[in-house]
Write an enzyme that holds these catalytic residues in place. Sequence first.
Site, PDB file in Angstrom:
ATOM      1  CG  PHE A 109      -1.938   1.235   1.361  1.00  0.00           C
ATOM      2  CD1 PHE A 109      -3.186   0.591   1.013  1.00  0.00           C
ATOM      3  CD2 PHE A 109      -1.762   2.468   1.876  1.00  0.00           C
ATOM      4  CE1 PHE A 109      -3.719   1.598   0.760  1.00  0.00           C
ATOM      5  CE2 PHE A 109      -3.057   2.919   1.601  1.00  0.00           C
ATOM      6  CZ  PHE A 109      -4.082   2.258   1.208  1.00  0.00           C
ATOM      7  CE  LYS A 164      -7.702  -0.107   5.203  1.00  0.00           C
ATOM      8  NZ  LYS A 164      -6.237  -0.066   5.007  1.00  0.00           N
ATOM      9  CG  ASP A 170       0.223  -1.674   7.662  1.00  0.00           C
ATOM     10  OD1 ASP A 170      -0.800  -2.594   7.768  1.00  0.00           O
ATOM     11  OD2 ASP A 170       0.148  -0.749   6.961  1.00  0.00           O
ATOM     12  NE  ARG A 228     -10.071  -2.788  -2.404  1.00  0.00           N
ATOM     13  CZ  ARG A 228      -9.076  -2.681  -1.200  1.00  0.00           C
ATOM     14  NH1 ARG A 228      -8.239  -2.958  -1.262  1.00  0.00           N
ATOM     15  NH2 ARG A 228     -10.016  -1.119  -1.113  1.00  0.00           N
TER      16      ARG A 228
HETATM   17  C1  LIG Z   1      -5.623   0.581   4.392  1.00  0.00           C
HETATM   18  C2  LIG Z   1      -3.695   1.047   4.629  1.00  0.00           C
HETATM   19  C3  LIG Z   1      -3.211   1.580   5.055  1.00  0.00           C
HETATM   20  C4  LIG Z   1      -4.147   3.167   6.038  1.00  0.00           C
HETATM   21  O1  LIG Z   1      -3.054   4.288   6.392  1.00  0.00           O
HETATM   22  P1  LIG Z   1      -3.975   5.169   7.274  1.00  0.00           P
HETATM   23  O2  LIG Z   1      -2.776   6.243   7.792  1.00  0.00           O
HETATM   24  O3  LIG Z   1      -5.167   5.091   8.075  1.00  0.00           O
HETATM   25  O4  LIG Z   1      -4.534   6.393   6.032  1.00  0.00           O
HETATM   26  C5  LIG Z   1      -1.762   2.004   5.726  1.00  0.00           C
HETATM   27  N1  LIG Z   1      -1.564   0.192   5.133  1.00  0.00           N
HETATM   28  C6  LIG Z   1      -2.050  -0.243   4.083  1.00  0.00           C
HETATM   29  C7  LIG Z   1      -1.227  -1.378   4.388  1.00  0.00           C
HETATM   30  C8  LIG Z   1      -3.132  -0.147   4.084  1.00  0.00           C
HETATM   31  O5  LIG Z   1      -4.295  -0.673   3.935  1.00  0.00           O
END
Ligand SMILES: *Cc1c(COP(=O)(O)O)cnc(C)c1O
Length: 416
Positions: A131, A229, A203, A377
């Site tokens: 991400f 989520k 993560d 998705r």
């Molecule tokens: C959804 C997601 C984020 C979101 O980060 P925010 O700081 O809440 O905007 C970060 N990393 C991953 C892998 C995600 O899927």
Amino acid sequence: MTTRNDCLQRDAQDPLAPLRAQFALPDGVIYLDGNSLGARPVAALARAQDVIAREWGQDLIRSWNTAGWFDLPKRLGDRLAPLIGADDAEVVVTDTTSVNLFKALAAALQMQAAEPATAERRVIVTERSNFPTDIYMAQGLAGWLARGYSIQLVDGVAELPAAIDANTAVVMLTHVNYRTGYQHDMAAVSALAHAHGALIVWDLAHSAGAVPLALNADGADLAVGCTYKYLNGGPGAPAFIWVPKKHQARFRQPLSGWWGHAAPFAMAPDFVPADGIGRALCGTQPVVSLAMVEAGLDVFAQTTMAAIRAKSLALTDLFIQLVEARCGAHPLELVTPRAHARRGSQVSFAHPHGYAVMAALIARGVIGDYREPAIMRFGFTPLYTRYADVWDAVEILRQILDGQAYDIAARRDAVT
Ligand SMILES: *Cc1c(COP(=O)(O)O)cnc(C)c1O
């Protein structure tokens, strides 16, 4: 061939089916985007009203003590811990995933720099398909540190063994890929990093509340994740950070705000980190948002991750099977692994007009989302998704594709 009646039958026998009533879902919507923003627990509304009207309105500043506002990050962390295979006093719910990743990565680099055997290591290994914010935060951190860190992007798990070596300080991976739904083998990849003297930061944005996790048993070093989520904490709800007991004494993070101080109300001019997980905190938290996280966790407390996983795999298997059987004439390409062990709780299909097809689905009440390039998705959240929803979603997809009922010139919204 599975029929809609078969699906209704499965719903009738589903042990998780009663939990759906604990979510507020609008009529006429099949919600397959709980991987991006979880649905609202019914109880969240009364909880928000109580926090705002009573705790804030009546009790005012006393609520930091009387309503437990000050302890909320730790208390929620302890409630979240069993879902991710963590122990008590190892998790705090706080800040955002991006910010927590910054803290975790900085601390991991610091831990490596403090050991003579690893002090010269300057490479952070991650995936190109991670991400983007994870990569951006690593780039931002590396840019601030004057020690010359670089970020090595690999293309997929097959490249990891060659990429991790004696120069690797930290491996930073997202456990379940946001786009494809690929799930790493946490134990194996953590062991690979350790075999080369690297630390591993996971993560869990698309894992927490979606798949069973065993952070301590799998040998992870640090982890962060998201509560808005699969954990249904509400839009922008605070994220979490996990620092295991084995690393807490060495864990130092640069956002050394007063909430991470050993004695915040001593108001001393020098920073002394709190013992334990408290040192992962920074400053005052958004209490109203934080309180909503508990409404999501209350639902999880009524079931097990094993039951959630079993239904998640059944839902995703069913979706793949029905799409392939009923939409097989169309150029859909499954990008999510078929192997259960490598699959998260989502299914992604690429289609040349993926954005337009998803827009048509949303217009007809089937809410998934779209990610570049060309990927539709669909997230499956076992707490509130029914087998019949899967059947109905595929039927609507079939009608849209067969009738070419999508507008390939559609203008894109800012948030896809
Ligand atoms: C959804 C997601 C984020 C979101 O980060 P925010 O700081 O809440 O905007 C970060 N990393 C991953 C892998 C995600 O899927």
